[in-house]
Design a protein around this motif. Structure first.
Motif, mmCIF file in Angstrom:
data_model
loop_
_atom_site.group_PDB
_atom_site.id
_atom_site.type_symbol
_atom_site.label_atom_id
_atom_site.label_comp_id
_atom_site.label_asym_id
_atom_site.label_seq_id
_atom_site.Cartn_x
_atom_site.Cartn_y
_atom_site.Cartn_z
ATOM 1 N N UNK A 112 0.762 5.044 -6.995
ATOM 2 C CA UNK A 112 0.626 5.410 -8.408
ATOM 3 C C UNK A 112 1.766 4.792 -9.212
ATOM 4 N N UNK A 113 1.432 4.318 -10.405
ATOM 5 C CA UNK A 113 2.433 3.637 -11.232
ATOM 6 C C UNK A 113 3.527 4.603 -11.688
ATOM 7 N N UNK A 114 4.753 4.159 -11.619
ATOM 8 C CA UNK A 114 5.847 4.945 -12.191
ATOM 9 C C UNK A 114 6.457 4.147 -13.332
ATOM 10 N N UNK A 158 6.269 12.466 -2.917
ATOM 11 C CA UNK A 158 4.988 12.410 -2.232
ATOM 12 C C UNK A 158 4.077 11.547 -3.074
ATOM 13 N N UNK A 159 3.391 10.651 -2.418
ATOM 14 C CA UNK A 159 2.502 9.758 -3.163
ATOM 15 C C UNK A 159 1.329 9.356 -2.258
ATOM 16 N N UNK A 160 0.385 8.691 -2.870
ATOM 17 C CA UNK A 160 -0.773 8.211 -2.112
ATOM 18 C C UNK A 160 -0.715 6.696 -2.058
ATOM 19 N N UNK A 161 -0.789 6.199 -0.878
ATOM 20 C CA UNK A 161 -0.810 4.748 -0.712
ATOM 21 C C UNK A 161 -2.249 4.332 -0.475
ATOM 22 N N UNK A 162 -2.696 3.377 -1.208
ATOM 23 C CA UNK A 162 -4.048 2.863 -0.959
ATOM 24 C C UNK A 162 -3.948 1.403 -0.532
ATOM 25 N N UNK A 163 -4.925 1.016 0.236
ATOM 26 C CA UNK A 163 -4.949 -0.363 0.724
ATOM 27 C C UNK A 163 -6.335 -0.926 0.477
ATOM 28 N N UNK A 164 -6.388 -2.020 -0.241
ATOM 29 C CA UNK A 164 -7.651 -2.694 -0.490
ATOM 30 C C UNK A 164 -7.666 -3.959 0.343
ATOM 31 N N UNK A 165 -8.681 -4.064 1.165
ATOM 32 C CA UNK A 165 -8.755 -5.238 2.041
ATOM 33 C C UNK A 165 -10.214 -5.596 2.254
ATOM 34 N N UNK A 166 -10.547 -6.811 1.855
ATOM 35 C CA UNK A 166 -11.920 -7.300 2.064
ATOM 36 C C UNK A 166 -12.967 -6.361 1.493
ATOM 37 N N UNK A 167 -12.708 -5.781 0.350
ATOM 38 C CA UNK A 167 -13.695 -4.902 -0.288
ATOM 39 C C UNK A 167 -13.606 -3.461 0.185
ATOM 40 N N UNK A 177 15.594 6.320 -10.824
ATOM 41 C CA UNK A 177 14.609 6.759 -9.833
ATOM 42 C C UNK A 177 13.452 5.776 -9.781
ATOM 43 N N UNK A 178 13.052 5.461 -8.580
ATOM 44 C CA UNK A 178 11.970 4.488 -8.431
ATOM 45 C C UNK A 178 11.356 4.627 -7.044
ATOM 46 N N UNK A 179 10.061 4.417 -7.019
ATOM 47 C CA UNK A 179 9.330 4.426 -5.755
ATOM 48 C C UNK A 179 8.708 3.049 -5.627
ATOM 49 N N UNK A 180 8.930 2.406 -4.490
ATOM 50 C CA UNK A 180 8.493 1.006 -4.405
ATOM 51 C C UNK A 180 7.873 0.702 -3.042
ATOM 52 N N UNK A 181 6.894 -0.168 -3.068
ATOM 53 C CA UNK A 181 6.390 -0.722 -1.803
ATOM 54 C C UNK A 181 7.255 -1.929 -1.520
ATOM 55 N N UNK A 182 8.055 -1.814 -0.506
ATOM 56 C CA UNK A 182 9.033 -2.881 -0.268
ATOM 57 C C UNK A 182 8.509 -3.975 0.652
ATOM 58 N N UNK A 183 7.503 -3.653 1.467
ATOM 59 C CA UNK A 183 6.947 -4.733 2.299
ATOM 60 C C UNK A 183 5.517 -4.408 2.716
ATOM 61 N N UNK A 184 4.773 -5.477 2.927
ATOM 62 C CA UNK A 184 3.395 -5.372 3.411
ATOM 63 C C UNK A 184 3.184 -6.559 4.348
ATOM 64 N N UNK A 185 2.923 -6.273 5.592
ATOM 65 C CA UNK A 185 2.744 -7.358 6.561
ATOM 66 C C UNK A 185 1.805 -6.887 7.662
ATOM 67 N N UNK A 186 1.415 -7.833 8.474
ATOM 68 C CA UNK A 186 0.528 -7.488 9.586
ATOM 69 C C UNK A 186 1.172 -7.903 10.894
ATOM 70 N N UNK A 208 6.937 -2.935 -8.877
ATOM 71 C CA UNK A 208 6.965 -2.881 -7.413
ATOM 72 C C UNK A 208 6.009 -1.825 -6.863
ATOM 73 N N UNK A 209 5.045 -1.413 -7.669
ATOM 74 C CA UNK A 209 4.112 -0.398 -7.199
ATOM 75 C C UNK A 209 2.906 -0.994 -6.487
ATOM 76 N N UNK A 210 2.786 -2.288 -6.486
ATOM 77 C CA UNK A 210 1.722 -2.939 -5.705
ATOM 78 C C UNK A 210 2.334 -4.096 -4.915
ATOM 79 N N UNK A 211 1.666 -4.428 -3.867
ATOM 80 C CA UNK A 211 2.113 -5.547 -3.051
ATOM 81 C C UNK A 211 0.883 -6.235 -2.478
#
Lengths: 292, 672
Positions: B307-309, B262-271, B227-236, B314-317
């Motif tokens: 959140x880390x599993x 169910x999880x919480x995705x956070x995005x840090x961008x430019x502070x 079992x794994x939860x992963x952020x597989x892509x991040x693009x604009x 693959x929990x951050x991108x």
């Protein structure tokens, strides 16, 4: 006697004892003429032997006919029948309280025998004394032949408990002045003592002409050591402790016991002392055969 | 000569050998008491037999301990290995050890990679290998020795020190390297593949090796939960927005499990930090969008996380985004080409567009849009590789085949495309194609008709392109007679609308400017792969721009407390290139001059490694599947002598002697 039953003498024992005779061969020194033979000169006409005259002998006893034939002075002695005295020495040391494979303790076994013997002696109007000892004489009952005396002995046997360490030699030494007349000495003990010491203490008695019976009592477990694993042996008398594996020492123990018995037997034979061994699993009546 | 334990996992059984000693020590300490009539005789006997009995006791203890040890050792199935050489043949074993990211999954107390190294180390220690080598299966496979060598201790030492990489595994490359090395040696050759046999990596792979190479597959892991939860892509979208342009940040989360998560995705961008609750269906993927725009040009980084599993790699991108002030449109045409000049005027009207005319094709990094006027079939592969939109306006003589090649279609007629012209006062009109997808962003503005015809005007020349095209070709504008005027496939646009004022009135129309702007931006929007990203496992590199001295540059890991990475310089045709000495790991990296960030790069966890499911090695064609313990046993059995039965015999012998010794009763010493 108010008490009619005793722990160490039972009706069936009494019935059985009626068939026994004690002291037939024993030579006793007593006041009752006619029953037992005595080497004291008395009213008896039973010829005993000729003995060479020694200064101090009564000249009236010299057989002048023999003097006439041999030109030597001989005394003609007659055996005198008299009443018998039996002195029972009962070892009540702590080791006599041992019981493992036997049905009763050695002390109980000895007490049964002592009670029966006392009854037998008293029933024949002979006198019996009892010394209960361990490392010293705990109780001494002077010779007696009355029912009351027998009651005292039986009661003392009932109240008797295993005590301290054994010292048969010491007890014999201390009892010697208390016994005035020679008779039969019956010693009931497990003889965990040095044989030489025992016989050294018996010498005065033998010197006085006592007939001595040593009855050596054993629990079967003492003959071969008990069948146990690693065990801490605690000495009943001294409290001394010893951890051993009986199996590993069994042969050595048997050997040691054999040597001890041989030593006792050899010394007994050399002093014409009767020595008998018995197990607590055997009937004590067989001991009467030895005494007969 | 050495010993080998086939059942080494039962080694703990040897602890039981202390039982007789403990029994000996403790049983004597508190045996049962027994009241006995007289111990004096026993003391006397002991004294007499002590000289023999004590050594006898110790001898018995020794014999009992030896008997139990021999019995326990028999359970371990020990083998005696005589030397390292088989008669007449040398054994060469190459270990292909998977150290891709999936091997960092926990299996029991340790990760799969540690287990793999442990197994390989045990095999190296087994003593049946003459020479060996280790090939690492990661993004850029390499081996410890250039060719198999006899220094097995060094290999074991390296196995103990190696760590798993957050990289994907280049299977073919690694297998090729291993087999090439094996082909160069003689004797018995063996390839041992130790891997988790990750389903996504191995399912279509075929193990094909030259004959004479024995392949053994040792599977690691797979028993534990995948079992794994992963952020597989991040693009604009777009990948490189211009200042002020509305930007869509897209993050995809995939659920590799049987249960919805169910999880919480956070995005840090430019502070700034934004978060969003996300539901991900079982074995499904959820896309999370954030909208933003940037007011200043330059590089900016952003990180998306959950959140880390248990499998945390693959929990951050990360993403490094280049916010552009202008986009560069380059026309390849003669300097005075009127069509090119029309584009110059177009660029003058759009603040975010810069136009330049050149007669030679520019390098890909110097262009955002390439408009090739008078295209005669030149190759655009280099631009396609960099996903740079190419607008190709055919020249006379261009063949149908070349156009088909442009779109990557199967070759058609080799005949030149006919070129039509109209008299001075007449011309063709064009409009949105009847086959066009009106929901396409480029046409969205015009589909209502409110803004008019995006190709308003008259066209006096055109190429007679075929009217029928493959479905993959997007038809945007058609002439009224059905001849295609604007065809698009991804970033490739075939231009059949004249831009020269003497042949077209379109550039003068009011719809020209918005249509061109929409077309340019939409064609570029498709590109979301051009983020500044370095593959994990490769070295970080940057060629400093003019004005930045390479000596003053330092490379920092933005996450790892700003730790500095060593770099080296390399001369290239484009200038001095700085290269990191270490391989990139997932994270954001800053190239700094003093404390100022002059360039940023990101490296991300390979998304294909997030699926931790494994495949049964039996299903992979080629080779034999052997579990490691069996392999060890076979290795030892092959070259060693099992002697468990000798141990049983020894145990029985010890017990027999013990019985005899215990039965023997010493005669007491007569002197005692």
């Amino acid at each position: 006697m108010s008490k009619t039953s005793y722990k160490y003498i039972r009706p069936e024992d009494i019935r059985r004892l009626s068939h026994y005779e004690f002291g037939v061969k024993a030579l006793v020194e007593g006041y009752l003429s006619g029953r037992h033979r005595s080497k004291e000169r008395g009213a008896s006409i039973e010829f005993s032997e000729y003995r060479q005259y020694t200064p101090g002998d009564d000249p009236a006893l010299v057989d002048w006919r023999v003097f006439a034939r041999t030109d030597r002075h001989y005394l003609k002695t007659f055996e005198q029948e008299t009443n018998m005295e039996c002195h029972i020495f009962l070892d009540s040391s702590a080791s006599m309280g041992f019981q493992d494979e036997g049905p009763i303790t050695k002390l109980e076994y000895a007490s049964f025998f002592a009670a029966c013997l006392s009854w037998l002696v008293v029933s024949k109007n002979d006198r019996v004394s009892l010394q209960i000892f361990d490392d010293k004489i705990r109780h001494f009952f002077s010779p007696g032949s009355t029912r009351r005396h027998l009651h005292q002995l039986l009661t003392a046997l009932e109240n008797n408990e295993p005590g301290n360490e054994t010292s048969l030699a010491e007890s014999l030494k201390r009892a010697h002045p208390l016994i005035k007349r020679k008779g039969t000495l019956v010693i009931l003990s497990d003889f965990f003592d040095e044989p030489e010491e025992i016989f050294k203490a018996l010498n005065p008695y033998l010197h006085r002409g006592f007939r001595v019976h040593l009855l050596h009592l054993f629990d079967p477990a003492e003959m071969k050591l008990p069948d146990r694993g690693l065990t801490r042996f605690v000495d009943l008398e001294t409290g001394d402790q010893l951890t051993i594996h009986p199996e590993s020492l069994r042969e050595a123990w048997k050997n040691e016991m054999r040597q001890h018995l041989q030593s006792l037997r050899r010394l007994a034979a050399s002093r014409q002392v009767d020595y008998t061994t018995t197990l607590t699993t055997e009937s004590w009546f067989k001991l009467f055969d030895r005494l007969a | 000569m050495q010993f080998f334990l086939a059942q080494s996992s039962w080694l703990w059984l040897l602890v039981l050998a202390v039982i007789p000693i403990l029994v000996h020590l403790f049983a004597r300490s508190n045996p049962p008491q027994y009241h006995f009539s007289n111990t004096a005789f026993l003391h006397r006997i002991l004294k007499k037999t002590a000289r023999v009995r004590k050594p006898q006791d110790w001898l018995l203890l020794l014999l009992r301990t030896l008997a139990i040890l021999a019995l326990l050792a028999a359970f371990l199935q020990p083998l005696l290995i005589k030397g390292n050489h088989l008669a007449g043949s040398q054994r060469t074993t190459i270990f292909l050890i998977d150290r891709s990211a999936s091997m960092s999954a926990k299996s029991g107390g340790s990760d799969r990679f540690s287990l793999a190294c442990q197994k390989a180390s045990e095999l190296l220690k087994s003593g049946r290998i003459d020479q060996s080598n280790i090939v690492w299966l990661d993004a850029f496979p390499d081996s410890i020795f250039p060719q198999p060598g006899p220094n097995l201790d060094y290999l074991r030492d390296r196995l103990a020190r190696e760590n798993v990489r957050q990289e994907s595994g280049a299977l073919s490359s690694a297998l090729g390297m291993a087999t090439t090395q094996l082909e160069l040696v003689k004797g018995k050759r063996e390839l041992v593949i130790i891997s988790d046999f990750q389903h996504s990596a191995w399912q279509d792979f075929k193990l094909e090796t030259p004959p004479g190479i024995e392949i053994t597959k040792v599977a690691i892991g797979g028993e534990e939960t995948s079992e794994n939860l992963a952020i597989t892509s991040l693009f604009t979208q777009p990948a490189e927005p211009v200042v002020g342009q509305k930007l869509l940040i897209v993050s995809r989360i995939k659920n590799f499990s049987d249960t919805p998560r169910r999880t919480t995705l956070y995005l840090e961008s430019g502070g700034n930090r934004q978060s969003r609750e996300v539901n991900i269906p079982a074995w499904g993927e959820t896309e999370v969008n954030f909208q933003t725009h940037f007011t200043r040009p330059g590089l900016t980084s952003m990180t998306a996380g959950i959140a880390e599993d248990t499998f945390s790699g693959d929990d951050t991108r990360h993403l490094v985004l280049n916010i552009r002030d202008v986009l560069r449109l380059v026309s390849v045409a003669p300097a005075d080409d009127p069509a090119a000049k029309t584009l110059t005027r177009l660029a003058a009207s759009l603040s975010w567009l810069e136009h330049r005319i050149t007669q030679t094709p520019p390098p890909p990094h110097a262009v955002d849009f390439l408009f090739f006027h008078h295209w005669k079939g030149q190759d655009f592969t280099i631009y396609h590789e960099h996903q740079i939109p190419v607008f190709a306006h055919p020249a006379l003589g261009l063949t149908h085949e070349q156009v088909a090649t442009f779109f990557g279609l199967s070759p058609q007629s080799t005949k030149p495309i006919a070129f039509d012209t109209k008299p001075q006062d007449t011309g063709w009109k064009a409009s949105i194609s009847a086959k066009a997808n009106l929901d396409s962003p480029v046409l969205a503005l015009f589909k209502s008709g409110e803004f008019g015809n995006p190709a308003e005007g008259v066209f006096k020349n055109r190429f007679q392109l075929s009217s029928s095209w493959d479905e993959s070709i997007e038809r945007l504008i058609d002439y009224q007679d059905g001849i295609p005027a604007l065809l698009r496939k991804q970033e490739r646009v075939l231009w059949n609308l004249s831009l020269a004022p003497e042949f077209s009135t379109w550039p003068g129309q009011s719809t020209f400017l918005p249509f061109m702007a929409e077309l340019l931006l939409d064609t570029r929007t498709r590109d979301h792969q051009r983020a500044i990203e370095t593959l994990p496992g490769s070295r970080l590199s940057w060629t400093p721009t003019d004005g930045v001295s390479p000596e003053s540059l330092s490379l920092h890991h933005a996450q790892a407390h700003g730790s500095i990475l060593k770099t080296e310089t390399k001369m290239t045709t484009t200038g001095i290139q700085l290269l990191s000495e270490e391989d990139a790991e997932p994270g954001i990296y800053h190239w700094k001059v003093s404390e100022g960030i002059v360039h940023q790069q990101a490296s991300n966890f390979p998304s294909e490694e997030s699926d931790l499911r494994t495949i049964d090695p039996d299903l992979i064609a080629g080779g034999e599947v052997v579990d490691s313990s069996r392999l060890l046993r076979r290795a030892a059995l092959g070259d060693g002598i099992p002697f468990w039965h000798w141990l049983i015999t020894a145990a029985l012998l010890f017990l027999l002697i013990e019985a005899l010794v215990s039965l023997w009763k010493p005669k007491p010493s007569p002197s005692a």
